[in-house]
Scaffold this motif. Sequence first.
Motif, PDB file in Angstrom:
ATOM      1  N   TYR A  10       0.944  -1.128   0.187  1.00  0.00           N
ATOM      2  CA  TYR A  10      -0.047   0.042   0.009  1.00  0.00           C
ATOM      3  C   TYR A  10       1.012   1.242  -0.055  1.00  0.00           C
ATOM      4  O   TYR A  10       1.779   1.272   0.646  1.00  0.00           O
ATOM      5  N   THR A  11       0.427   2.224  -0.918  1.00  0.00           N
ATOM      6  CA  THR A  11       1.308   3.673  -1.009  1.00  0.00           C
ATOM      7  C   THR A  11       0.314   4.572  -0.938  1.00  0.00           C
ATOM      8  O   THR A  11      -0.608   4.526  -1.528  1.00  0.00           O
ATOM      9  N   TYR A  12       0.354   5.557   0.100  1.00  0.00           N
ATOM     10  CA  TYR A  12      -0.415   6.688   0.050  1.00  0.00           C
ATOM     11  C   TYR A  12       0.003   7.612  -1.099  1.00  0.00           C
ATOM     12  O   TYR A  12       1.255   7.841  -1.389  1.00  0.00           O
ATOM     13  N   ASN A  13      -1.022   8.506  -1.564  1.00  0.00           N
ATOM     14  CA  ASN A  13      -0.820   9.422  -2.741  1.00  0.00           C
ATOM     15  C   ASN A  13      -0.194   8.630  -3.772  1.00  0.00           C
ATOM     16  O   ASN A  13       0.811   9.101  -4.474  1.00  0.00           O
ATOM     17  N   LEU A  14      -0.597   7.517  -4.296  1.00  0.00           N
ATOM     18  CA  LEU A  14       0.234   6.733  -5.372  1.00  0.00           C
ATOM     19  C   LEU A  14       0.285   7.676  -6.584  1.00  0.00           C
ATOM     20  O   LEU A  14      -0.619   8.659  -6.786  1.00  0.00           O
ATOM     21  N   ASN A  15       1.202   7.647  -7.315  1.00  0.00           N
ATOM     22  CA  ASN A  15       1.530   8.228  -8.623  1.00  0.00           C
ATOM     23  C   ASN A  15       1.385  10.081  -8.083  1.00  0.00           C
ATOM     24  O   ASN A  15       0.823  10.464  -9.182  1.00  0.00           O
ATOM     25  N   ASP A  18       4.190  13.445  -3.667  1.00  0.00           N
ATOM     26  CA  ASP A  18       4.408  13.179  -2.268  1.00  0.00           C
ATOM     27  C   ASP A  18       3.816  11.960  -2.007  1.00  0.00           C
ATOM     28  O   ASP A  18       3.448  11.708  -0.739  1.00  0.00           O
ATOM     29  N   SER A  19       4.038  10.769  -2.862  1.00  0.00           N
ATOM     30  CA  SER A  19       3.671   9.622  -2.543  1.00  0.00           C
ATOM     31  C   SER A  19       4.617   8.867  -1.456  1.00  0.00           C
ATOM     32  O   SER A  19       5.803   9.245  -1.309  1.00  0.00           O
ATOM     33  N   LYS A  20       4.043   7.736  -0.668  1.00  0.00           N
ATOM     34  CA  LYS A  20       4.541   7.451   0.709  1.00  0.00           C
ATOM     35  C   LYS A  20       4.268   5.861   0.757  1.00  0.00           C
ATOM     36  O   LYS A  20       3.022   5.760   1.019  1.00  0.00           O
ATOM     37  N   ARG A  21       5.335   5.050   0.677  1.00  0.00           N
ATOM     38  CA  ARG A  21       5.042   3.816   0.652  1.00  0.00           C
ATOM     39  C   ARG A  21       4.818   3.307   2.232  1.00  0.00           C
ATOM     40  O   ARG A  21       5.583   3.573   3.106  1.00  0.00           O
ATOM     41  N   ALA A  22       3.549   2.828   2.395  1.00  0.00           N
ATOM     42  CA  ALA A  22       3.167   2.546   3.762  1.00  0.00           C
ATOM     43  C   ALA A  22       3.323   1.035   4.324  1.00  0.00           C
ATOM     44  O   ALA A  22       3.618   0.642   5.252  1.00  0.00           O
ATOM     45  N   LYS A  87      -5.114  -1.414 -15.928  1.00  0.00           N
ATOM     46  CA  LYS A  87      -5.884  -2.560 -15.340  1.00  0.00           C
ATOM     47  C   LYS A  87      -6.195  -2.459 -13.712  1.00  0.00           C
ATOM     48  O   LYS A  87      -7.074  -2.621 -13.329  1.00  0.00           O
ATOM     49  N   MET A  88      -5.156  -2.127 -13.106  1.00  0.00           N
ATOM     50  CA  MET A  88      -4.926  -2.065 -11.641  1.00  0.00           C
ATOM     51  C   MET A  88      -5.993  -1.198 -11.030  1.00  0.00           C
ATOM     52  O   MET A  88      -6.725  -1.559 -10.386  1.00  0.00           O
ATOM     53  N   LYS A  89      -6.063   0.039 -11.793  1.00  0.00           N
ATOM     54  CA  LYS A  89      -7.010   1.056 -11.386  1.00  0.00           C
ATOM     55  C   LYS A  89      -8.444   0.555 -11.490  1.00  0.00           C
ATOM     56  O   LYS A  89      -9.271   0.885 -10.635  1.00  0.00           O
ATOM     57  N   LYS A  90      -8.633  -0.167 -12.629  1.00  0.00           N
ATOM     58  CA  LYS A  90      -9.991  -0.615 -12.856  1.00  0.00           C
ATOM     59  C   LYS A  90     -10.447  -1.461 -11.870  1.00  0.00           C
ATOM     60  O   LYS A  90     -11.766  -1.631 -11.253  1.00  0.00           O
ATOM     61  N   LEU A  91      -9.358  -2.503 -11.347  1.00  0.00           N
ATOM     62  CA  LEU A  91      -9.825  -3.345 -10.220  1.00  0.00           C
ATOM     63  C   LEU A  91     -10.302  -2.678  -9.040  1.00  0.00           C
ATOM     64  O   LEU A  91     -11.290  -3.171  -8.372  1.00  0.00           O
TER      65      LEU A  91
ATOM     66  N   MET B   1      -5.724   7.922  -6.191  1.00  0.00           N
ATOM     67  CA  MET B   1      -6.341   9.094  -5.860  1.00  0.00           C
ATOM     68  C   MET B   1      -5.612   9.982  -6.909  1.00  0.00           C
ATOM     69  O   MET B   1      -4.423  10.147  -7.315  1.00  0.00           O
ATOM     70  N   ASN B   2      -6.644  10.705  -7.690  1.00  0.00           N
ATOM     71  CA  ASN B   2      -5.729  11.641  -8.642  1.00  0.00           C
ATOM     72  C   ASN B   2      -6.001  13.299  -7.870  1.00  0.00           C
ATOM     73  O   ASN B   2      -6.322  13.363  -7.025  1.00  0.00           O
ATOM     74  N   THR B   3      -5.244  13.958  -8.762  1.00  0.00           N
ATOM     75  CA  THR B   3      -4.993  15.551  -8.205  1.00  0.00           C
ATOM     76  C   THR B   3      -6.472  16.094  -8.105  1.00  0.00           C
ATOM     77  O   THR B   3      -7.311  15.997  -8.876  1.00  0.00           O
ATOM     78  N   LYS B   4      -6.713  16.783  -6.741  1.00  0.00           N
ATOM     79  CA  LYS B   4      -7.827  17.417  -6.748  1.00  0.00           C
ATOM     80  C   LYS B   4      -7.737  18.459  -7.431  1.00  0.00           C
ATOM     81  O   LYS B   4      -6.829  19.574  -7.594  1.00  0.00           O
TER      82      LYS B   4
END
Lengths: 305, 287
Positions: A10-15, A18-22, A87-91, B1-4
């Motif tokens: 799990y990663t916060y703010n993926l892509n 400021d993403s952060k692997r948690a 595809k991952m996003k679609k899931l 999450m995409n940019t707001k």
Amino acid sequence: MPIQLNQVYYTYNLNRPDSKRALEDISLTFDDHCFTALIGKTGSGKSTLIQHLNALLLPDSGRVQINEHVLDFPVQVKKNGKVNYRKMKKLHKKKLPQVKEIRKTVGIVFQFPEYQIFEETVLKDVSFGPKNFGCTEEEAIEKAKKALTMVHLDESFYERSPFELSGGEKRRVAIAGILAMEPDILVLDEPTVGLDVRGQREFFHLIQDLYDQGKSIILATHQMDVVLRTCSRVIVLDQGKVVLDSTPLKLFQDKEFLSSSSIEPPIVFSFAMSLIERGMPIRLENIRSTSTLAEEIARVKGGKQ
Amino acid sequence: MNTKLGKYTSFNTLLHHMDARVKLITMIIFMVSVFLDYGTTYMNLVVDLFLFLILVILCIIGKVSVGTIFRALKAIWLMIFIILIINVFFPATKTGDIAFSINDFPVYWSSIMNVIFIFARLVLVLMMTNIFTCVTKPLELTNALEFLLFPLSLIRIPIHKFAMALSLALRFVPTLQEEADRIIKAQASRGVDYKQGKIKDKVKSIVSLIIPLFVSAFTSSGQLADAMEARGYDPNAKRTKYKTTHWSIVDTISLFLAASFLTGAILLAIFPYDLFSALQITLPKLK
Ligand SMILES: Nc1ncnc2c1ncn2[C@@H]1O[C@H](COP(=O)(O)OP(=O)(O)O)[C@@H](O)[C@H]1O
Ligand SMILES: [Mg+2]
């Protein structure tokens, strides 16, 4: 096996910049009727892991199974071997009807559970959960009363406004709010932060009671004496990875690991260890609290028990 | 999450490093030029198109997602539709060329052009405000605002108090967001489903979010006031800046470009120039 996690990432703010692997490659199984401690420094990923246990967060990739409910997000790979993010996003966009059932099975008590209070009376607030899970008004009230008794709040509290209660009482109302849903598995995220000593003691008694009644307990905490006294298994997280999965007894004897991960064993345990070093034949496996230590010393000295 | 939409994201770009005052002034200039009248609707649309191209370039420079802006437009489709209906059935002028007829009811070109024109203005305003807030930290924004409102302090209006209140409010937006996130999760654990359910359930679930949010907002504002007082905050004292801004050559150039743009726009508004008749392109008459 009620809860099983397989290679959860799990990663916060993926892509985002400021993403952060948690969480990284978490594979864990929580058995029926377990009493498990989750420890690790602040920011090690305890809360993130806990939120995966009732589908508040979904893994970026990996598989979470809670009883018969499966949340599976296998890594999608393109023909050229690269990860197919589309595809991952679609899931993740698919509807998950099993979520409600999962949340009924796994109750989470958050760090400051009093945030969730909003009704005008204690009884109404506690019965909110059961009502959401399809109970009738009467059933919900019944369950609320039972839960309030468990947290030692008597009838005089039923019609009071939760907002005028003391901090400790508020927290008990909030926990009753989760207990009223009658989850099989109770997950607690540092539940005693900000409670006074007595409040903490009562709280851990309550958890022990619930465990004895057959519920599974998963507890994130920084209090090692609690871990020693109550838990039968301890999982140590560091930077989103499981670095140790063992028992408190083994963990607190592992000096090397303790110093490298800056975990401080409880005083009772260190005391017992130094007694052993000085030649007293104490059985470490019996030590869980001051009273059990005293019993051990008495046993060794041949005194009365 | 995409940019707001409109949320500051820290990238390392030219736009992010520019002086907030220049960015604010430029945005105001663009705003003014959108609402100036350049003679005919066609000319207005030409200017709008020009501005649109500039804004797209700015989006690319500042790494602002154009897609997010257009996704935000989804929310106002209904409004556009209503404007369209009103314009078609109650045309402002009943002269000019007719585009087509529905059951003998004439639909004028002017109605259609009007709707396109309103839509264009909406998109442009949305784009510029979005770009501005995406590349400017809220605190810099307040400082820039304080700077531009400086003349008001000459007539003894306490703008720095307003600026302080504004920056505190902006400061608490992310905090409240986090707070809301936390409450939503706690209530979701209690079986609240914010997306599904009957209207009555939905109202209840919103209440279960709003009340704790208010409680915590009041608590934290009280704590903040105490903390500020404890550190000796005096609303009447002269304020100094912790962060001084550095004026760079980019700022000078930008300001110059913005000023030229404004001059051009005003000149074009005062001395209308009909590009289409000059090029001898005939378009449907609107009047
Ligand atoms: N909402 C969030 N957005 C971004 N990053 C977060 C968020 N929540 C937690 N993190 C980050 O994820 C990591 C794990 O956090 P958390 O699970 O809360 O740890 P713990 O509960 O062990 O203190 C931390 O580095 C934290 O900064
Ligand atoms: Mg935590």
